[in-house]
Design a protein around this motif. Structure first.
Motif: not given
Length: 193
Positions: A144-155
């Motif tokens: 869905f393109g919801v990509t706040p900064p740090g999303w990869q690290e958070a997930t």
């Protein structure tokens, strides 16, 4: 990109346009197949008389008499293996969306500062814990393109390329790969027990 989470075109179309349907699908994604979980919101919408092209209404679900919502969940084909507890969780989720997010599920991820905050917001919803929240945030980012900064690290691992969760299902082949990954992880956990 067209979604491939539900088993029907109508189910996928609802998930694409309706943030509440997407949240409800994720809520239901436990102890049933992921396809069933993500198809159930469209079945619920049909049973509630939601017109084609419209959205589920968190406020309407929140105030629905519990017995009526249970009947929607229980009517064959049941929306979940455990219709009673999941109807209650769905109603609690909708009440939280009304109370805390202005009745709009998209508000949960709109305007978020970073991935960690988004995971916290999702994890605070009824029926969501840390792991489910990380998977859902990965789904929001990847599809869905919801990509706040740090999303990869958070997930964590769910944010990485691969076939680990519903976030990675983009076609029939990827669905099979996700299912194989989950099966292998379950076997690994059983061996460790």
């Amino acid at each position: 990109m067209a979604l491939h989470l539900a088993t029907t075109d109508e189910g996928n179309a609802l998930l694409e346009r309706d943030p509440l349907a997407l949240l409800l699908g994720m809520l239901l994604d436990q102890q049933i197949t992921m396809e069933k979980a993500f198809t159930s919101p469209s079945v619920l919408a049909e049973r509630m008389g939601v017109a084609p092209g419209e959205h589920l209404d968190a406020a309407a679900i929140a105030v629905l008499p519990p017995d009526t919502l249970l009947e929607h969940f229980r009517t064959p084909p049941a929306l979940h293996r455990f219709p009673g507890s999941m109807a209650t969780r769905a109603q609690q989720l909708c009440q939280a969306i009304v109370d805390d997010w202005g009745g709009d599920a998209a508000n949960v991820w709109t305007g978020v500062d970073d991935g960690a905050e988004l995971v916290r917001r999702i994890a605070s919803l009824p029926g969501f814990g840390d792991q489910k929240a990380r998977i859902f945030v990965a789904l929001l980012a990847k599809q869905f393109g919801v990509t706040p900064p740090g999303w990869q690290e958070a997930t964590g691992d769910y944010g990485q390329p691969g076939h680990r969760s519903i976030a990675d299902v983009v076609d029939d082949e990827s669905r099979v790969k996700v299912r194989e990954f989950k099966k292998a992880k379950k076997a690994q956990l059983l061996e460790q027990a």
